[in-house]
Design an enzyme around this catalytic site. Sequence first.
Site, PDB file in Angstrom:
ATOM      1  N   CYS A 123       0.833  -1.210   0.000  1.00 42.57           N
ATOM      2  CA  CYS A 123       0.000   0.000   0.000  1.00 42.57           C
ATOM      3  C   CYS A 123       0.867   1.259   0.000  1.00 42.57           C
ATOM      4  O   CYS A 123       1.243   1.760   1.063  1.00 42.57           O
ATOM      5  CB  CYS A 123      -0.902   0.012   1.219  1.00 42.57           C
ATOM      6  SG  CYS A 123      -1.789  -1.535   1.480  1.00 42.57           S
ATOM      7  N   THR A 125       0.532   3.824  -3.132  1.00 41.76           N
ATOM      8  CA  THR A 125      -0.133   4.857  -3.933  1.00 41.76           C
ATOM      9  C   THR A 125      -1.318   5.493  -3.197  1.00 41.76           C
ATOM     10  O   THR A 125      -2.061   4.805  -2.497  1.00 41.76           O
ATOM     11  CB  THR A 125      -0.643   4.227  -5.251  1.00 41.76           C
ATOM     12  OG1 THR A 125       0.460   3.604  -5.901  1.00 41.76           O
ATOM     13  CG2 THR A 125      -1.259   5.268  -6.172  1.00 41.76           C
ATOM     14  N   SER A 131       2.870   8.696  -9.258  1.00 44.64           N
ATOM     15  CA  SER A 131       4.286   8.712  -9.652  1.00 44.64           C
ATOM     16  C   SER A 131       5.125   9.415  -8.591  1.00 44.64           C
ATOM     17  O   SER A 131       6.250   9.014  -8.310  1.00 44.64           O
ATOM     18  CB  SER A 131       4.441   9.438 -10.988  1.00 44.64           C
ATOM     19  OG  SER A 131       3.761   8.718 -11.990  1.00 44.64           O
ATOM     20  N   ILE A 156      -5.100  -0.359  -4.670  1.00 42.94           N
ATOM     21  CA  ILE A 156      -4.337  -1.392  -3.964  1.00 42.94           C
ATOM     22  C   ILE A 156      -4.775  -2.796  -4.414  1.00 42.94           C
ATOM     23  O   ILE A 156      -5.928  -3.199  -4.258  1.00 42.94           O
ATOM     24  CB  ILE A 156      -4.467  -1.222  -2.431  1.00 42.94           C
ATOM     25  CG1 ILE A 156      -4.010   0.194  -2.029  1.00 42.94           C
ATOM     26  CG2 ILE A 156      -3.676  -2.298  -1.706  1.00 42.94           C
ATOM     27  CD1 ILE A 156      -2.616   0.604  -2.499  1.00 42.94           C
ATOM     28  N   GLY A 240      10.014  -6.001  -7.305  1.00 48.41           N
ATOM     29  CA  GLY A 240       8.672  -5.973  -7.891  1.00 48.41           C
ATOM     30  C   GLY A 240       8.723  -5.681  -9.378  1.00 48.41           C
ATOM     31  O   GLY A 240       7.951  -6.248 -10.166  1.00 48.41           O
ATOM     32  N   ARG A 266      -4.116 -22.387 -39.427  1.00 49.43           N
ATOM     33  CA  ARG A 266      -5.052 -21.555 -40.183  1.00 49.43           C
ATOM     34  C   ARG A 266      -4.645 -21.466 -41.661  1.00 49.43           C
ATOM     35  O   ARG A 266      -3.493 -21.152 -41.973  1.00 49.43           O
ATOM     36  CB  ARG A 266      -5.062 -20.147 -39.571  1.00 49.43           C
ATOM     37  CG  ARG A 266      -5.907 -19.133 -40.309  1.00 49.43           C
ATOM     38  CD  ARG A 266      -7.363 -19.295 -40.014  1.00 49.43           C
ATOM     39  NE  ARG A 266      -8.152 -18.214 -40.592  1.00 49.43           N
ATOM     40  CZ  ARG A 266      -9.466 -18.293 -40.768  1.00 49.43           C
ATOM     41  NH1 ARG A 266     -10.122 -19.390 -40.421  1.00 49.43           N
ATOM     42  NH2 ARG A 266     -10.127 -17.280 -41.279  1.00 49.43           N
ATOM     43  N   GLY A 339      -9.487 -12.021 -36.720  1.00 57.17           N
ATOM     44  CA  GLY A 339     -10.693 -11.772 -35.930  1.00 57.17           C
ATOM     45  C   GLY A 339     -10.808 -12.701 -34.734  1.00 57.17           C
ATOM     46  O   GLY A 339     -11.342 -12.317 -33.688  1.00 57.17           O
ATOM     47  N   GLU A 362       3.732  -0.188 -10.613  1.00 52.93           N
ATOM     48  CA  GLU A 362       5.063  -0.361  -9.990  1.00 52.93           C
ATOM     49  C   GLU A 362       6.038   0.673 -10.573  1.00 52.93           C
ATOM     50  O   GLU A 362       7.211   0.398 -10.784  1.00 52.93           O
ATOM     51  CB  GLU A 362       5.540  -1.804 -10.124  1.00 52.93           C
ATOM     52  CG  GLU A 362       4.515  -2.764  -9.513  1.00 52.93           C
ATOM     53  CD  GLU A 362       5.074  -4.005  -8.857  1.00 52.93           C
ATOM     54  OE1 GLU A 362       6.284  -4.205  -8.915  1.00 52.93           O
ATOM     55  OE2 GLU A 362       4.267  -4.746  -8.272  1.00 52.93           O
ATOM     56  N   GLU A 366       7.305   5.843 -17.967  1.00 48.24           N
ATOM     57  CA  GLU A 366       7.933   7.174 -18.019  1.00 48.24           C
ATOM     58  C   GLU A 366       8.834   7.350 -16.788  1.00 48.24           C
ATOM     59  O   GLU A 366       9.964   7.844 -16.902  1.00 48.24           O
ATOM     60  CB  GLU A 366       6.868   8.283 -18.053  1.00 48.24           C
ATOM     61  CG  GLU A 366       6.092   8.397 -19.363  1.00 48.24           C
ATOM     62  CD  GLU A 366       5.044   7.289 -19.541  1.00 48.24           C
ATOM     63  OE1 GLU A 366       4.580   6.728 -18.527  1.00 48.24           O
ATOM     64  OE2 GLU A 366       4.697   6.984 -20.694  1.00 48.24           O
TER      65      GLU A 366
HETATM   66  C1  LIG Z   1      -4.525  -2.239 -11.658  1.00 46.50           C
HETATM   67  C2  LIG Z   1      -3.602  -1.442 -10.811  1.00 46.50           C
HETATM   68  C3  LIG Z   1      -3.067  -2.026  -9.664  1.00 46.50           C
HETATM   69  C4  LIG Z   1      -2.219  -1.287  -8.836  1.00 46.50           C
HETATM   70  N1  LIG Z   1      -1.740  -1.863  -7.696  1.00 46.50           N
HETATM   71  C5  LIG Z   1      -1.070  -1.103  -6.794  1.00 46.50           C
HETATM   72  C6  LIG Z   1      -0.714  -1.651  -5.508  1.00 46.50           C
HETATM   73  O1  LIG Z   1      -0.961  -2.823  -5.219  1.00 46.50           O
HETATM   74  N2  LIG Z   1      -0.105  -0.835  -4.633  1.00 46.50           N
HETATM   75  C7  LIG Z   1       0.203   0.463  -4.902  1.00 46.50           C
HETATM   76  O2  LIG Z   1       0.761   1.136  -4.046  1.00 46.50           O
HETATM   77  N3  LIG Z   1      -0.121   1.017  -6.124  1.00 46.50           N
HETATM   78  C8  LIG Z   1      -0.754   0.255  -7.068  1.00 46.50           C
HETATM   79  N4  LIG Z   1      -1.107   0.797  -8.283  1.00 46.50           N
HETATM   80  C9  LIG Z   1      -0.822   2.201  -8.544  1.00 46.50           C
HETATM   81  C10 LIG Z   1       0.237   2.449  -9.612  1.00 46.50           C
HETATM   82  O3  LIG Z   1       1.510   2.132  -9.125  1.00 46.50           O
HETATM   83  C11 LIG Z   1       0.090   3.892 -10.081  1.00 46.50           C
HETATM   84  O4  LIG Z   1      -1.116   3.963 -10.841  1.00 46.50           O
HETATM   85  C12 LIG Z   1       1.270   4.388 -10.885  1.00 46.50           C
HETATM   86  O5  LIG Z   1       2.404   4.494 -10.077  1.00 46.50           O
HETATM   87  C13 LIG Z   1       0.998   5.725 -11.570  1.00 46.50           C
HETATM   88  O6  LIG Z   1       0.460   6.663 -10.702  1.00 46.50           O
HETATM   89  P1  LIG Z   1      -0.861   7.493 -11.158  1.00 46.50           P
HETATM   90  O7  LIG Z   1      -1.860   6.483 -11.587  1.00 46.50           O
HETATM   91  O8  LIG Z   1      -1.216   8.394 -10.048  1.00 46.50           O
HETATM   92  O9  LIG Z   1      -0.405   8.288 -12.424  1.00 46.50           O
HETATM   93  P2  LIG Z   1       0.263   9.761 -12.452  1.00 46.50           P
HETATM   94  O10 LIG Z   1       1.429   9.783 -11.520  1.00 46.50           O
HETATM   95  O11 LIG Z   1      -0.786  10.775 -12.262  1.00 46.50           O
HETATM   96  O12 LIG Z   1       0.813   9.819 -13.942  1.00 46.50           O
HETATM   97  C14 LIG Z   1      -0.006  10.178 -15.065  1.00 46.50           C
HETATM   98  C15 LIG Z   1       0.886  10.167 -16.306  1.00 46.50           C
HETATM   99  O13 LIG Z   1       1.920  11.142 -16.162  1.00 46.50           O
HETATM  100  C16 LIG Z   1       3.192  10.548 -16.294  1.00 46.50           C
HETATM  101  N5  LIG Z   1       4.139  11.224 -15.401  1.00 46.50           N
HETATM  102  C17 LIG Z   1       3.996  11.517 -14.081  1.00 46.50           C
HETATM  103  N6  LIG Z   1       5.082  12.136 -13.611  1.00 46.50           N
HETATM  104  C18 LIG Z   1       5.963  12.212 -14.643  1.00 46.50           C
HETATM  105  C19 LIG Z   1       7.285  12.739 -14.791  1.00 46.50           C
HETATM  106  N7  LIG Z   1       7.952  13.290 -13.768  1.00 46.50           N
HETATM  107  N8  LIG Z   1       7.872  12.653 -15.999  1.00 46.50           N
HETATM  108  C20 LIG Z   1       7.237  12.089 -17.050  1.00 46.50           C
HETATM  109  N9  LIG Z   1       5.992  11.557 -16.966  1.00 46.50           N
HETATM  110  C21 LIG Z   1       5.374  11.624 -15.778  1.00 46.50           C
HETATM  111  C22 LIG Z   1       2.979   9.090 -15.911  1.00 46.50           C
HETATM  112  O14 LIG Z   1       3.981   8.256 -16.462  1.00 46.50           O
HETATM  113  C23 LIG Z   1       1.598   8.836 -16.496  1.00 46.50           C
HETATM  114  O15 LIG Z   1       1.724   8.562 -17.865  1.00 46.50           O
HETATM  115  C24 LIG Z   1      -1.898   0.050  -9.159  1.00 46.50           C
HETATM  116  C25 LIG Z   1      -2.410   0.616 -10.328  1.00 46.50           C
HETATM  117  C26 LIG Z   1      -3.246  -0.106 -11.149  1.00 46.50           C
HETATM  118  C27 LIG Z   1      -3.808   0.536 -12.387  1.00 46.50           C
END
Ligand SMILES: Cc1cc2nc3c(=O)[nH]c(=O)nc-3n(C[C@H](O)[C@H](O)[C@H](O)COP(=O)(O)OP(=O)(O)OC[C@H]3O[C@@H](n4cnc5c(N)ncnc54)[C@H](O)[C@@H]3O)c2cc1C
Length: 384
Positions: A123, A125, A131, A156, A240, A266, A339, A362, A366
């Site tokens: 946990c 995010t 990010s 999570i 991870g 096919r 298809g 993870e 980017e």
């Molecule tokens: C199905 C799923 C399961 C997940 N499981 C977990 C989990 O178990 N535990 C956990 O803690 N998190 C989990 N996450 C969260 C995941 O790690 C985040 O979604 C991810 O780190 C991106 O954060 P954000 O979604 O807030 O995107 P944002 O940080 O808002 O990013 C949006 C876009 O901007 C880009 N960006 C942001 N900052 C920069 C920068 N400085 N330079 C260039 N580009 C940038 C990103 O690459 C992205 O394309 C999960 C996410 C999903 C979708």
Amino acid sequence: MDFELSEEQRAFAQTAREFATAEFAPHAARWDVEGIFPKEAIAKAGELGFCGLYAPESIEGLALPRLDATLVFEEMAAVDPSTTAFITIHNMATWMLGTWGGPAVREQWGAELTSGRKLASYCLTEAGAGSDAGALKTRAELQGAEYLINGGKAFISGAGATDVLVLMARTGGGGAGGVSAFALPADAPGVSYGKKEHKMGWNSQPTRTINFDNVRVPATHLLGSEGEGFRIAMKGLDGGRINIATCSVGAAQGALDAARRYLHERQQFGKPLASFQALQFKLADMATELVAARQMVRLAASKLDAGHADASTYCAMAKRFATDVGFNVCNEALQLHGGYGYLSEFPLERLVRDTRVHQILEGTNEIMRVIVARKLLEGESDIR
Ligand SMILES: Cc1cc2nc3c(=O)[nH]c(=O)nc-3n(C[C@H](O)[C@H](O)[C@H](O)COP(=O)(O)OP(=O)(O)OC[C@H]3O[C@@H](n4cnc5c(N)ncnc54)[C@H](O)[C@@H]3O)c2cc1C
């Protein structure tokens, strides 16, 4: 330098392949469609040691090198990347608990987690800190012998269906240095869960928000020391990222194998698809890129095993490269099925949906580039 797997490593992979064929293959499509979290199958993986592959022996983990763990994850992901990816997250959280947890935490949960009888979520995010995870706001305040936790997490994996939360929360000032890590019961009073998110893939594992409202945990549930939590979280993510990259490699191998078979089966224009050179070239490129991705992941795993100074950078490079290649190979394999690749009767569309998120979580791809570029521009790295 030896690029061949040892007999023991091949045996691990073989065991994982047989397990996945017996326990995942018959059900993976249904788990995806019906959104079933297959806890029983995960517990069976635990019986083989797959829930504590690199966790320390002090909590009854197998303490295997990361490279060996990838062999197991790859075979399982070839059949079901979604369920396997959850198992990798569980392995990561379990390793963190086993490595930095004190005796109370390790005794309470260690063996339960490595056996797969109990499951863990990671946990980090939050809604406003993705990010930029170091900006997280969930607070843990020391009050006597307990921490009082308030805040919330987003996205999570496993949330609502797991037993232990490995939680990063702020105990000090702003930035990464103010973050600490904790292990807490997933059903502690004050912990509540949001709705199960509707997702493009990864449907065999739930994703939810978590809310912490005056949650009390004993101070003994701190992992490491105060202020060390972000470093612990990033150490977890080094492995991870290798694991998620491996899930992409495995899924892509599954997709490539399916495409190879299909090109022979096919017939169009009176000939098997395999006779068209354009498709042969596509298949050749898919295989070439997949082999390169697998080697990159194994290189990063061996750097991590060796404690190399630039291991984190190699993990970021491998995660970026292998998750991009993995998704592309799955997508090309779908294209080669025409298809039929789009129908859920074949596994291709599921593999495409499941691998898409590997480019996002993870640390997005980017952010992987940010990590690699930063290291390269520091001028002191020996990345080659
Ligand atoms: C199905 C799923 C399961 C997940 N499981 C977990 C989990 O178990 N535990 C956990 O803690 N998190 C989990 N996450 C969260 C995941 O790690 C985040 O979604 C991810 O780190 C991106 O954060 P954000 O979604 O807030 O995107 P944002 O940080 O808002 O990013 C949006 C876009 O901007 C880009 N960006 C942001 N900052 C920069 C920068 N400085 N330079 C260039 N580009 C940038 C990103 O690459 C992205 O394309 C999960 C996410 C999903 C979708």
